[in-house]
Motif scaffolding. Structure first.
Motif, PDB file in Angstrom:
ATOM      1  N   PRO A 198       0.824  -1.203   0.000  1.00 16.62           N
ATOM      2  CA  PRO A 198       0.000   0.000   0.000  1.00 16.62           C
ATOM      3  C   PRO A 198       0.863   1.261   0.000  1.00 16.62           C
ATOM      4  CG  PRO A 198       0.175  -0.851   2.219  1.00 16.62           C
ATOM      5  CD  PRO A 198       0.970  -1.791   1.345  1.00 16.62           C
ATOM      6  N   SER A 200       1.036   4.924   1.221  1.00 21.99           N
ATOM      7  CA  SER A 200       0.423   5.796   2.222  1.00 21.99           C
ATOM      8  C   SER A 200       0.741   7.234   1.870  1.00 21.99           C
ATOM      9  CB  SER A 200       0.965   5.469   3.613  1.00 21.99           C
ATOM     10  OG  SER A 200       0.660   4.130   3.964  1.00 21.99           O
ATOM     11  N   TYR A 202       0.017  11.303   2.555  1.00 25.11           N
ATOM     12  CA  TYR A 202      -0.505  12.409   3.363  1.00 25.11           C
ATOM     13  C   TYR A 202      -0.597  13.660   2.493  1.00 25.11           C
ATOM     14  CZ  TYR A 202      -0.249   9.923   7.796  1.00 25.11           C
ATOM     15  OH  TYR A 202      -0.468   9.045   8.835  1.00 25.11           O
ATOM     16  N   TYR A 212      -5.356  11.781   4.591  1.00 24.61           N
ATOM     17  CA  TYR A 212      -4.623  10.519   4.472  1.00 24.61           C
ATOM     18  C   TYR A 212      -5.346   9.644   3.462  1.00 24.61           C
ATOM     19  CZ  TYR A 212      -2.618   5.972   5.339  1.00 24.61           C
ATOM     20  OH  TYR A 212      -1.989   4.749   5.162  1.00 24.61           O
ATOM     21  N   THR A 213      -4.574   9.047   2.533  1.00 25.21           N
ATOM     22  CA  THR A 213      -5.121   8.188   1.482  1.00 25.21           C
ATOM     23  C   THR A 213      -4.215   6.983   1.294  1.00 25.21           C
ATOM     24  OG1 THR A 213      -5.899  10.193   0.357  1.00 25.21           O
ATOM     25  CG2 THR A 213      -5.981   8.143  -0.890  1.00 25.21           C
ATOM     26  N   GLU A 214      -4.818   5.827   1.014  1.00 23.01           N
ATOM     27  CA  GLU A 214      -4.038   4.642   0.662  1.00 23.01           C
ATOM     28  C   GLU A 214      -4.336   4.243  -0.778  1.00 23.01           C
ATOM     29  OE1 GLU A 214      -4.428   1.339   3.292  1.00 23.01           O
ATOM     30  OE2 GLU A 214      -3.342   2.318   4.929  1.00 23.01           O
ATOM     31  N   THR A 242       7.125  13.060   4.607  1.00 18.00           N
ATOM     32  CA  THR A 242       6.621  12.009   5.484  1.00 18.00           C
ATOM     33  C   THR A 242       7.797  11.164   5.961  1.00 18.00           C
ATOM     34  OG1 THR A 242       4.529  11.935   4.272  1.00 18.00           O
ATOM     35  CG2 THR A 242       5.051  10.052   5.668  1.00 18.00           C
ATOM     36  N   TYR A 245       4.674   6.316   9.163  1.00 16.02           N
ATOM     37  CA  TYR A 245       3.215   6.273   9.173  1.00 16.02           C
ATOM     38  C   TYR A 245       2.606   7.305  10.117  1.00 16.02           C
ATOM     39  CZ  TYR A 245      -1.277   3.752   8.810  1.00 16.02           C
ATOM     40  OH  TYR A 245      -2.579   3.392   8.559  1.00 16.02           O
ATOM     41  N   ASN A 267      -5.222   7.816  11.623  1.00 20.81           N
ATOM     42  CA  ASN A 267      -5.706   8.188  10.305  1.00 20.81           C
ATOM     43  C   ASN A 267      -6.846   7.274   9.870  1.00 20.81           C
ATOM     44  OD1 ASN A 267      -4.420   5.808   9.478  1.00 20.81           O
ATOM     45  ND2 ASN A 267      -2.548   6.896   8.917  1.00 20.81           N
ATOM     46  N   GLN A 430       4.684   8.128   2.251  1.00 19.85           N
ATOM     47  CA  GLN A 430       5.609   7.457   3.174  1.00 19.85           C
ATOM     48  C   GLN A 430       6.584   6.626   2.355  1.00 19.85           C
ATOM     49  OE1 GLN A 430       3.759   4.872   6.033  1.00 19.85           O
ATOM     50  NE2 GLN A 430       5.708   4.093   6.805  1.00 19.85           N
ATOM     51  N   THR A 433       7.194   1.865   1.436  1.00 19.03           N
ATOM     52  CA  THR A 433       6.063   0.985   1.742  1.00 19.03           C
ATOM     53  C   THR A 433       5.718   0.071   0.580  1.00 19.03           C
ATOM     54  OG1 THR A 433       4.448   2.644   1.027  1.00 19.03           O
ATOM     55  CG2 THR A 433       5.074   2.665   3.340  1.00 19.03           C
TER      56      THR A 433
END
Length: 435
Positions: A198, A200, A202, A212-214, A242, A245, A267, A430, A433
């Motif tokens: 995923p 991440s 911001y 915040y979105t994934e 970032t 997390y 989040n 981030q 990830t």
């Protein structure tokens, strides 16, 4: 002796124990391409130098059965520089991998590409054979990696004193000396995997609220969010990075360049965070990015600086170094793709990758010459995944199969993640990830 060598100096000596005559190695000035054995994934081959190290002759294990007619694939991405028939080399294909590196494939049964073709790692380029006078009528692939040491834009091959060097397949180097044999060398020239994990992301809205979105890196589809905070930062932000997390670094858009740490509490469903902690001032960077390991990068007026972060939730004392990398970094956007690798776009639309070594030391790779000026934010969660944000609110995904090879022929679009709705004034992913 060979009857009619090429003008470039190809194949000038006699066969020795089934191979071509020996050569010396050339010093290299840049990282070689990430080579994989030029055969189908999972196959095992025997590699011999005979008397022509570092060049290699290859036959299929366990008993050479299946060598003739075996599918030959590109050891790395590149552009076909030459594809021709030579009296002694038979069918020959040479691929330019950039940075001065070339691979040459000799004695082919047939050629599957033409000069000028673009190939990816694993693209079929021909079949293994026994063509040419120096094949000894014995099916095998004669393989050479060469480095253009004299800078003439070409790579000589096949003779003592040519520009061929020791190749490394899947991280293991071969061809160190004559009369060497390696048995059951497995090909890991396998179809490229999709990015996994995923992303991440911001963001900061125009009113100072955090989002915040994934995003699923494999499908380039948004899977959660945007979750939005009810509280705002309380100041106008200028740049954001970032760290992990739960931790952001944000600078204030003022003459003092105040730097804040923002600790995220949650989040899930909504974004909640502690009151921003003022760490210090003087951070007047227009752009910030963290490489996921220990370095924070900032650009102000085209000057790139690097800071050491010694803690994941740093105080001012934990931000050290302040190394001046150099000037001339006139980037419109900035992100990191891995430890000490940065990526950015220019106002003219160039996409540029840099490997940062230290003060006044870096390598620059221009991946694209144009069209990337449409993005006002660029972010990467790692794994070769890039997201570009357009001012009208769309977000677009890209995947670079090897973000560290300095090439663009393995970079492709994943499409629009969302055609609109991304109204953030700042975005940051981030790092690390996605794999």
């Amino acid at each position: 002796m060979l009857k009619r060598p090429l003008a470039s100096g190809a194949l000038l000596l006699t066969i020795v124990s089934g191979g071509l005559a020996a050569t010396s190695t050339a010093a290299t000035a840049a990282a070689a391409p990430n080579l994989q054995l030029p055969f189908s994934c999972g196959q095992k081959w025997r590699l011999d130098t005979w008397g022509h190290a570092p060049a290699l002759d290859m036959v299929k294990e366990p008993d050479q059965h299946g060598t003739e007619g075996a599918t030959l694939v590109a050891a790395a991405a590149g552009r076909v520089d030459k594809a021709f028939y030579h009296e002694n080399g038979g069918n020959v294909v040479q691929i330019d991998h950039g940075g001065g590196y070339f691979t040459t494939y000799i004695h082919l049964q047939s050629r599957g590409v033409s000069a000028g073709d673009r190939v990816q790692q694993g693209t079929v380029i021909g079949k293994v054979g026994r063509t040419g006078g120096e094949s000894n009528d014995h099916p095998h692939l004669h393989f050479e990696l060469a480095y253009d040491a004299n800078g003439d834009g070409d790579a000589s091959w096949g003779f003592a004193g040519s520009e061929r060097i020791k190749p490394t397949f899947n991280g293991v180097t071969y061809g160190q000396s004559n009369s060497r044999t390696w048995r059951n060398v497995e090909s890991f020239n396998c179809p490229s995997r999709s990015p996994e994990g995923p992303a991440s992301v911001y963001g900061v809205l125009p009113d100072g609220r955090l989002t915040y979105t994934e995003i699923d890196a494999a499908t380039a589809k948004r899977t959660r969010g945007a979750e939005v905070s009810t509280a705002s930062l309380g100041f106008k932000p200028k740049a954001m990075a970032t760290l992990d997390y739960n931790t952001l670094l944000v600078t204030q858009d003022d003459s003092g360049g105040k730097l804040y740490r923002v600790d995220i509490i949650s989040n899930r469903d909504t974004v909640t965070f502690e009151r921003p902690v003022l760490l210090g001032s003087g951070y007047t960077h227009e752009l910030l990015a963290y490489d996921g390991k220990s370095h924070l990068y900032g650009i102000a007026n085209g000057v790139l600086r690097r800071y050491n972060l010694t803690k994941t939730k740093p105080t001012l004392a934990d931000i050290t170094g302040n190394t001046l990398i150099g000037s001339g970094f006139a980037l419109k956007t900035l992100t990191t793709t891995g430890p000490d690798w940065i990526l950015g776009t220019t106002a003219a639309g160039q996409l540029i990758s840099y490997k940062i070594n230290g003060a006044d030391s870096w390598q620059r790779y221009q991946l694209r010459d144009a069209t990337w000026q449409v993005f006002d934010h660029l972010l990467s969660p790692g794994g070769g995944v890039y997201y570009g944000h357009r001012p009208e609110g769309s977000l677009h995904g890209y995947f670079d199969a090897n973000p560290y090879d300095g090439r663009d022929d393995d970079l492709g679009g994943q499409g629009a993640i969302d055609p609109d709705g991304w109204t953030q004034t700042l975005l940051s992913a981030q790092p690390g990830t996605v794999t």
